[in-house]
Enzyme design. Structure first.
Site, PDB file in Angstrom:
ATOM      1  N   GLU A  17       0.829  -1.207   0.000  1.00  0.00           N
ATOM      2  CA  GLU A  17       0.000   0.000   0.000  1.00  0.00           C
ATOM      3  C   GLU A  17       0.864   1.258   0.000  1.00  0.00           C
ATOM      4  O   GLU A  17       1.085   1.878   1.050  1.00  0.00           O
ATOM      5  CB  GLU A  17      -0.955   0.008   1.208  1.00  0.00           C
ATOM      6  CG  GLU A  17      -2.083  -0.997   1.091  1.00  0.00           C
ATOM      7  CD  GLU A  17      -3.121  -0.861   2.206  1.00  0.00           C
ATOM      8  OE1 GLU A  17      -2.864  -0.125   3.176  1.00  0.00           O
ATOM      9  OE2 GLU A  17      -4.188  -1.494   2.096  1.00  0.00           O
TER      10      GLU A  17
ATOM     11  N   GLU B  89      -6.640  -7.125  -1.377  1.00  0.00           N
ATOM     12  CA  GLU B  89      -7.048  -6.937   0.017  1.00  0.00           C
ATOM     13  C   GLU B  89      -8.376  -6.200   0.072  1.00  0.00           C
ATOM     14  O   GLU B  89      -8.550  -5.184  -0.588  1.00  0.00           O
ATOM     15  CB  GLU B  89      -5.979  -6.154   0.786  1.00  0.00           C
ATOM     16  CG  GLU B  89      -6.253  -6.013   2.277  1.00  0.00           C
ATOM     17  CD  GLU B  89      -5.119  -5.293   2.998  1.00  0.00           C
ATOM     18  OE1 GLU B  89      -3.935  -5.625   2.746  1.00  0.00           O
ATOM     19  OE2 GLU B  89      -5.407  -4.387   3.801  1.00  0.00           O
TER      20      GLU B  89
END
Length: 340
Positions: free
Chosen positions: A171, A263
């Site tokens: 991320e 995710e």
């Protein structure tokens, strides 16, 4: 009759040993059951889709581990058997944090853990995503040297397998797409030198939101894609926090870019709080319609609502069925099983 059944069992075991990943444990009657890897073979990007070895678009569905530094006890033979045979998951995402007590504290230990879980997924015929779970700091270039070392070792060891995908930046945040792209174009050749044919997953800006969480959208990638083949871009969402703008961005992006949702959660972006199953279903419907593969966060017994197991489950199980699952776990298991 007993001799015939014994012969069938021995034949099934021998086939599994000769063709790892091609069959699962023998089903009733001694007939070998197909596994995801046995069914789809080595996946690759074709156009904007993930495709099986025959070039047919495929959607993989499965689970992500929690951080291995905290919850490796939840990734064991019994839990992985449940994921493969009870949930019938296609893919296990192996989430190895870099900071937060992860890889940088003991590279040898965490590399060994990832190697072990790749082998465990392989033995069960599941795909394995190697998740370089960089979080803070948000610029992946901070860990460039570490990433080169890690991915060289992992790709070299597993290059002969048909089931490994590499997620090179979990991320990225507070960093430009240009810097993320530069990082990817330095790491991908490192992987390709050892494993030239496997899919590489590239994190997107603003916590892999395609930039939405920092006021951008997919157009920055459409205009300036990573210069490499056989790659996909990742998108993460948490349904109670990420509404129509995020959903619509993923929908548009999937028509122009190869997307993989590595995710997501049915809760808020903290992985906790109440479940928004209605919004989550909108995402599931979109991913099913556009064959966007996904893994849910997370396969542990953490106290937060996004961990699928009730607290204490990982001490001794059991793992199959809905009994040990929190509401989110029950909901996600059903979607892994059914795809809808």
């Amino acid at each position: 009759m007993r001799r015939r059944n014994t012969f069938r069992a021995v034949l099934a075991l021998a086939t599994a040993l000769i063709l790892p990943g091609a069959v699962a444990a023998a089903a009733p009657g001694g007939v070998a059951a197909a596994t995801p890897v046995g069914t789809h073979g080595k996946v690759a990007v074709c156009g904007v889709k993930l495709c099986d070895s025959g070039g047919k678009p495929v959607q993989l569905r499965g689970m992500s581990t929690h951080g291995l530094q905290w919850y490796s006890q939840c990734v064991n033979d019994a839990s992985l058997d449940a994921l493969a045979t009870d949930w019938k998951a296609d893919v296990l995402r192996i989430s190895m944090y870099i900071q937060e007590g992860g890889y940088e504290t003991d590279p040898a230990k965490f590399t060994a853990l990832v190697n072990r879980y790749i082998e465990d997924a392989t033995a069960r015929g599941m795909y394995a995503i190697v998740d370089w779970h960089m979080l803070n700091p948000g610029d992946p270039n901070y860990n460039l040297a570490r990433a080169k070392t890690f991915f060289t070792e992992i790709a070299k060891r597993h290059s002969g397998k048909t089931n490994v995908l590499y997620e090179i930046a979990n991320e990225p945040s507070r960093v430009s797409w240009a810097k993320i792209r530069s990082y990817a174009e330095q790491i991908i050749p490192v992987i390709r030198a050892q494993d030239p044919d496997s899919v590489v997953l590239v994190g997107t800006r603003a916590w892999s939101s395609l930039g939405v969480s920092e006021g951008a959208d997919e157009q920055e990638i459409v205009r300036n894609p990573v210069r490499a083949d056989n790659i996909m871009y990742t998108f993460h969402f948490y349904a109670a926090s990420h509404g129509a703008e995020y959903l619509n961005t993923l929908s548009r992006a999937a028509d122009k870019l190869p997307m993989f949702v590595t995710e997501f959660g049915t809760q808020t972006s903290s992985g906790d709080g109440g479940n928004d199953f209605s919004r989550s279903q909108q995402y599931i419907d979109l991913m099913t319609a556009k064959k966007i593969s996904w893994t849910n966060w997370n396969y542990s017994d953490d106290h937060r609502s996004g961990a699928v197991f009730k607290q204490g489950t990982c001490k001794a199980g059991p793992y199959p069925g809905t009994g040990p699952l929190k509401p989110a776990g029950q909901w996600v298991r059903e979607r892994v099983l059914s795809g809808r």
